[in-house]
Design a protein around this motif. Structure first.
Motif, short mmCIF file in Angstrom:
data_model
loop_
_atom_site.label_atom_id
_atom_site.label_comp_id
_atom_site.label_asym_id
_atom_site.label_seq_id
_atom_site.Cartn_x
_atom_site.Cartn_y
_atom_site.Cartn_z
N GLY A 78 8.16 2.12 10.90
CA GLY A 78 7.37 2.51 12.14
C GLY A 78 8.30 3.05 12.84
O GLY A 78 7.37 3.86 13.53
N VAL A 79 9.14 3.63 12.86
CA VAL A 79 9.42 4.96 13.45
C VAL A 79 8.72 6.65 12.95
O VAL A 79 7.99 7.38 13.77
N ILE A 80 8.16 6.00 11.07
CA ILE A 80 7.81 7.47 11.19
C ILE A 80 5.91 7.27 10.80
O ILE A 80 5.00 8.21 11.25
N LEU A 81 5.69 5.97 11.05
CA LEU A 81 4.12 5.00 10.96
C LEU A 81 3.69 5.29 12.43
O LEU A 81 2.16 5.39 12.44
N LYS A 82 4.59 5.63 13.39
CA LYS A 82 4.06 5.56 14.74
C LYS A 82 3.03 6.36 15.11
O LYS A 82 3.24 7.50 15.52
N GLY A 83 1.78 5.74 15.88
CA GLY A 83 1.10 5.98 15.83
C GLY A 83 -0.42 7.17 15.64
O GLY A 83 -1.30 7.96 15.70
N ILE A 84 0.18 6.69 13.99
CA ILE A 84 -0.72 6.65 12.16
C ILE A 84 -1.85 6.34 12.78
O ILE A 84 -2.56 6.01 11.39
N ARG A 85 -2.03 4.77 13.15
CA ARG A 85 -2.27 3.72 12.41
C ARG A 85 -2.22 3.47 11.13
O ARG A 85 -3.88 3.87 10.63
N LEU A 86 -1.62 3.13 10.41
CA LEU A 86 -1.43 3.14 9.12
C LEU A 86 0.01 1.92 9.14
O LEU A 86 1.45 2.68 9.53
N SER A 87 -0.23 0.43 8.36
CA SER A 87 1.07 0.06 8.27
C SER A 87 2.02 0.15 6.91
O SER A 87 1.65 0.86 6.20
N GLN A 88 3.30 -0.20 6.99
CA GLN A 88 4.13 0.25 5.68
C GLN A 88 3.14 -0.58 4.48
O GLN A 88 3.41 -0.22 3.53
N GLU A 89 2.35 -1.96 4.99
CA GLU A 89 1.81 -3.07 4.10
C GLU A 89 0.60 -1.86 3.14
O GLU A 89 0.39 -2.01 1.96
N ALA A 90 0.02 -1.19 4.10
CA ALA A 90 -1.33 -0.98 3.93
C ALA A 90 -0.99 0.61 2.65
O ALA A 90 -2.10 1.30 1.95
N LEU A 91 0.35 1.11 2.91
CA LEU A 91 1.04 2.07 1.96
C LEU A 91 0.95 1.62 0.54
O LEU A 91 0.95 2.81 -0.84
N LEU A 92 0.95 0.54 0.28
CA LEU A 92 0.98 -0.03 -0.96
C LEU A 92 -0.44 -0.46 -1.80
O LEU A 92 -0.87 -0.84 -2.61
N HIS A 93 -1.60 -0.39 -0.65
CA HIS A 93 -2.67 -0.31 -1.02
C HIS A 93 -3.89 0.23 -1.92
O HIS A 93 -3.72 1.38 -1.19
N PRO A 94 -4.02 -0.50 -2.74
CA PRO A 94 -4.73 0.66 -3.88
C PRO A 94 -6.08 1.45 -2.25
O PRO A 94 -6.51 2.59 -2.95
N GLY A 95 -6.83 0.53 -2.20
CA GLY A 95 -7.78 1.17 -1.39
C GLY A 95 -7.42 1.90 -0.10
O GLY A 95 -8.55 2.95 0.49
N THR A 96 -6.38 2.29 0.43
CA THR A 96 -5.59 2.60 1.40
C THR A 96 -6.26 3.99 0.87
O THR A 96 -5.63 4.83 0.02
N LEU A 97 -6.74 4.87 2.48
CA LEU A 97 -7.04 6.38 2.59
C LEU A 97 -6.80 6.34 3.76
O LEU A 97 -6.38 6.28 4.71
N VAL A 98 -5.54 8.30 3.82
CA VAL A 98 -5.59 8.77 4.65
C VAL A 98 -5.77 10.00 5.07
O VAL A 98 -6.65 10.73 3.87
N SER A 99 -5.64 10.87 6.34
CA SER A 99 -5.77 11.82 6.28
C SER A 99 -4.37 13.49 6.18
O SER A 99 -3.66 12.61 6.64
N ILE A 100 -5.27 13.94 6.60
CA ILE A 100 -3.99 15.18 6.80
C ILE A 100 -3.73 14.97 7.82
O ILE A 100 -1.99 15.02 7.81
N LYS A 101 -4.44 15.06 8.98
CA LYS A 101 -4.23 15.04 10.42
C LYS A 101 -2.88 13.56 10.15
O LYS A 101 -1.69 13.88 11.02
N GLN A 102 -3.34 12.22 9.66
CA GLN A 102 -1.44 10.85 9.59
C GLN A 102 -0.08 11.79 9.01
O GLN A 102 0.12 11.60 9.51
N TYR A 103 -0.87 12.64 7.33
CA TYR A 103 0.19 12.88 7.11
C TYR A 103 0.42 14.41 8.15
O TYR A 103 2.45 13.39 8.03
N ILE A 104 0.94 14.85 8.58
CA ILE A 104 0.81 15.84 9.42
C ILE A 104 1.81 15.08 10.28
O ILE A 104 2.84 14.83 10.62
#
Length: 125
Positions: A35-61
């Motif tokens: 949760g500390v790493i995912l804070k403020g990026i609007r992404l749950s730990q569960e979503a990381l495992l979902h094959p349909g999840t898409l993220v932006s470069i900004k979320q990664y940064i």
């Protein structure tokens, strides 16, 4: 600190979250909650495992900045990198593996780098 990247791609959610997932795994191995790493990026730990999840470069940064602020080890980029295999990059990774020469590998890698959640511009000569 914002890394220079292609502005038109910065907020587009078109990438698989495999890099964020690898960073979260590395940080949790160091005792930092996901949760500390995912804070403020609007992404749950569960979503990381979902094959349909898409993220932006900004979320990664933002996840990387969260990791730095949380005090991850200096070795974190290297530890995270060991969790990223070319096969995680889909067809881009397969094409890199299939390159007949190192020159072809780098030419292809630079040309299609935007497919791999690019956080910076890449060139080679």
């Amino acid at each position: 600190m914002m890394i220079k990247t292609q502005p038109k791609l910065l907020n587009k959610k078109i990438y698989s979250p495999y890099k964020i997932a690898a960073l979260v795994t590395t940080a949790t191995e160091q005792g930092i909650a996901a949760g500390v790493i995912l804070k403020g990026i609007r992404l749950s730990q569960e979503a990381l495992l979902h094959p349909g999840t898409l993220v932006s470069i900004k979320q990664y940064i933002d996840a990387c900045e969260n990791a730095i602020e949380a005090g991850v080890n200096f070795s974190t980029p290297f530890e995270t990198g060991t969790k990223l295999h070319l096969t995680a990059y889909g067809m881009y990774g397969y094409a890199l593996l299939s390159s007949p020469t190192i020159r072809d590998y780098f030419n292809f890698g630079v040309k299609y780098h935007p497919l791999a959640t690019p956080t910076l511009n890449m060139t080679w000569t």
